[in-house]
Design an enzyme around this catalytic site. Structure first.
Site, PDB file in Angstrom:
ATOM      1  N   GLU A  89      -9.552  -1.894   5.637  1.00  0.00           N
ATOM      2  CA  GLU A  89     -10.363  -1.488   6.892  1.00  0.00           C
ATOM      3  C   GLU A  89     -11.415  -2.993   6.967  1.00  0.00           C
ATOM      4  O   GLU A  89     -11.932  -3.612   6.068  1.00  0.00           O
ATOM      5  CB  GLU A  89     -10.372  -0.557   7.174  1.00  0.00           C
ATOM      6  CG  GLU A  89      -9.382   0.430   6.769  1.00  0.00           C
ATOM      7  CD  GLU A  89      -8.439   1.080   8.057  1.00  0.00           C
ATOM      8  OE1 GLU A  89      -8.007   0.069   9.338  1.00  0.00           O
ATOM      9  OE2 GLU A  89      -7.797   1.488   8.372  1.00  0.00           O
TER      10      GLU A  89
ATOM     11  N   ASN B  56      -7.523  -3.144  14.409  1.00  0.00           N
ATOM     12  CA  ASN B  56      -8.325  -3.982  13.939  1.00  0.00           C
ATOM     13  C   ASN B  56      -8.576  -4.715  12.761  1.00  0.00           C
ATOM     14  O   ASN B  56      -9.809  -5.518  12.430  1.00  0.00           O
ATOM     15  CB  ASN B  56      -9.147  -2.323  13.598  1.00  0.00           C
ATOM     16  CG  ASN B  56      -8.496  -2.060  11.292  1.00  0.00           C
ATOM     17  OD1 ASN B  56      -7.636  -2.545  11.597  1.00  0.00           O
ATOM     18  ND2 ASN B  56      -8.743  -0.851  11.499  1.00  0.00           N
TER      19      ASN B  56
ATOM     20  N   ASP C 152       0.547  -0.993  -0.202  1.00  0.00           N
ATOM     21  CA  ASP C 152       0.248   0.120  -0.113  1.00  0.00           C
ATOM     22  C   ASP C 152       1.326   1.230  -0.073  1.00  0.00           C
ATOM     23  O   ASP C 152       2.029   1.370   0.696  1.00  0.00           O
ATOM     24  CB  ASP C 152      -0.506   0.002   0.679  1.00  0.00           C
ATOM     25  CG  ASP C 152      -0.273  -0.255   2.949  1.00  0.00           C
ATOM     26  OD1 ASP C 152       1.116  -0.510   2.839  1.00  0.00           O
ATOM     27  OD2 ASP C 152      -0.790  -1.101   3.431  1.00  0.00           O
TER      28      ASP C 152
ATOM     29  N   HIS D 132      -7.277  -5.048  10.269  1.00  0.00           N
ATOM     30  CA  HIS D 132      -6.440  -4.602   8.746  1.00  0.00           C
ATOM     31  C   HIS D 132      -5.830  -5.823   8.313  1.00  0.00           C
ATOM     32  O   HIS D 132      -4.311  -5.721   8.520  1.00  0.00           O
ATOM     33  CB  HIS D 132      -7.303  -3.666   8.476  1.00  0.00           C
ATOM     34  CG  HIS D 132      -5.608  -2.864   8.740  1.00  0.00           C
ATOM     35  ND1 HIS D 132      -5.797  -1.144   8.703  1.00  0.00           N
ATOM     36  CD2 HIS D 132      -4.419  -3.063   9.243  1.00  0.00           C
ATOM     37  CE1 HIS D 132      -4.524  -0.804   9.618  1.00  0.00           C
ATOM     38  NE2 HIS D 132      -3.591  -1.662   8.916  1.00  0.00           N
TER      39      HIS D 132
HETATM   40  C1  F6R Z   1       1.167  -1.931   5.911  1.00  0.00           C
HETATM   41  C2  F6R Z   1       0.128  -2.576   6.700  1.00  0.00           C
HETATM   42  C3  F6R Z   1      -0.540  -2.577   7.365  1.00  0.00           C
HETATM   43  C4  F6R Z   1       0.633  -2.707   8.777  1.00  0.00           C
HETATM   44  C5  F6R Z   1      -0.542  -2.428   9.871  1.00  0.00           C
HETATM   45  C6  F6R Z   1       0.564  -2.416  11.306  1.00  0.00           C
HETATM   46  O1  F6R Z   1       2.351  -1.315   4.725  1.00  0.00           O
HETATM   47  O2  F6R Z   1      -0.063  -2.393   5.234  1.00  0.00           O
HETATM   48  O3  F6R Z   1      -1.705  -3.229   7.528  1.00  0.00           O
HETATM   49  O4  F6R Z   1       1.011  -3.760   8.671  1.00  0.00           O
HETATM   50  O5  F6R Z   1      -1.022  -1.151   9.780  1.00  0.00           O
HETATM   51  O6  F6R Z   1       1.256  -2.273  11.624  1.00  0.00           O
HETATM   52  P1  F6R Z   1       2.522  -2.158  12.216  1.00  0.00           P
HETATM   53  O7  F6R Z   1       2.977  -3.069  12.540  1.00  0.00           O
HETATM   54  O8  F6R Z   1       2.851  -0.571  12.774  1.00  0.00           O
HETATM   55  O9  F6R Z   1       1.504  -1.959  13.484  1.00  0.00           O
END
Ligand code: F6R
Length: 251
Positions: A135, A128, A63, A130
């Site tokens: 989301e 959450n 992303d 995702h």
């Molecule tokens: C980032 C992504 C998100 C993160 C998630 C956890 O490329 O795709 O799904 O993996 O938000 O982020 P952290 O590791 O910062 O808690």
């Protein structure tokens, strides 16, 4: 889903790097799907410490935020430049600065197809549930597209955007895109991920926990640290299975 209970986040990072290393031995021109965020930082550090050649590798990030000024340190493009050897490897991210975002999303899907699909997709998980920026409520068959970031995600990532208006949307691979990867490894660390990890692995398949879609993948592997594993009900089974799998591997 294979749940691997790791000693800590470094253990998880090292096991994940082992999988990349084994893959590159088998297939030096492998196609990787890569995550950003806090959780994979030790994994990238571990990769940098090993003498692996990424010269023939192609990678696709999950992303990118929409509308950030070029080169902003909070962008995932900047994150990859800091943490991954972008000069030694062909690194692609969705174009969050494109004028026509729909076109950029289809172009990203086409690039992945042209590369032959993703051999190994590495994921983190949001508190959450995702994956990527899919989301809660995301279609389980979704493809790369624009998604609005949820309130918990905005809060979790706010510190990356001090002094500017934080991005509220992102271009993200869809859940359908992610599930097409031939192998999937998810990294989860910290108590804030415990409920999401439980819902992903032991809850029902539901758009409310997008990561639960991994239940539909052939063989996803989840590396969890003790805090992220703390809400799992079946830990005794995971431990026993892990011990037996390791015995089988070393036999
Ligand atoms: C980032 C992504 C998100 C993160 C998630 C956890 O490329 O795709 O799904 O993996 O938000 O982020 P952290 O590791 O910062 O808690």
């Amino acid at each position: 889903m294979e749940i691997v209970l790791c000693r800590d986040v470094l253990d998880a990072a090292s096991r994940c790097a082992d999988i990349v290393e084994e893959l590159l031995q088998e297939k030096p021109d492998a196609v990787l799907g890569l995550p950003t965020g806090t959780t994979p930082l030790p994994f990238y550090e571990e990769l940098r410490s090993r003498s692996l050649s990424f010269a023939r590798v192609r990678s696709f990030n999950l992303d990118e935020y929409i509308g950030l000024p070029e080169g902003h340190p909070g962008s995932y493009t900047a994150y990859m430049a800091r943490n991954f050897d972008v000069n030694a490897c062909s690194v692609c991210l969705p174009d969050g600065r494109a004028e026509d975002l729909e076109k950029a999303a289809s172009a990203y899907e086409a690039l992945i197809q042209e590369a032959g699909g993703i051999d190994l997709q590495i994921l983190g998980i949001g508190r959450n549930g995702h994956i990527g920026f899919n989301e809660p409520g995301s279609s389980l068959k979704s493809r790369t597209r624009v998604k609005t970031l949820s309130e918990p995600t905005l809060k979790a990532n706010a510190s990356d955007f001090e002094g500017i208006e934080p991005p509220t949307m992102a271009l993200t691979m869809g859940i359908g895109t992610i599930l097409e990867a031939r192998r999937i490894v998810l990294l989860a660390a910290g108590a804030s991920k415990a409920i999401a990890v439980r819902d992903m692995a032991e809850g029902p398949l539901s758009a409310n926990c997008p990561a639960s879609a991994l239940q539909m993948h052939e063989k996803p592997v989840v590396f969890v640290d003790p805090e992220a594993a703390s809400q799992l009900a079946n830990t005794e089974y995971y431990q026993r299975s892990q011990a037996l799998q390791e015995k089988l591997k070393n036999a």
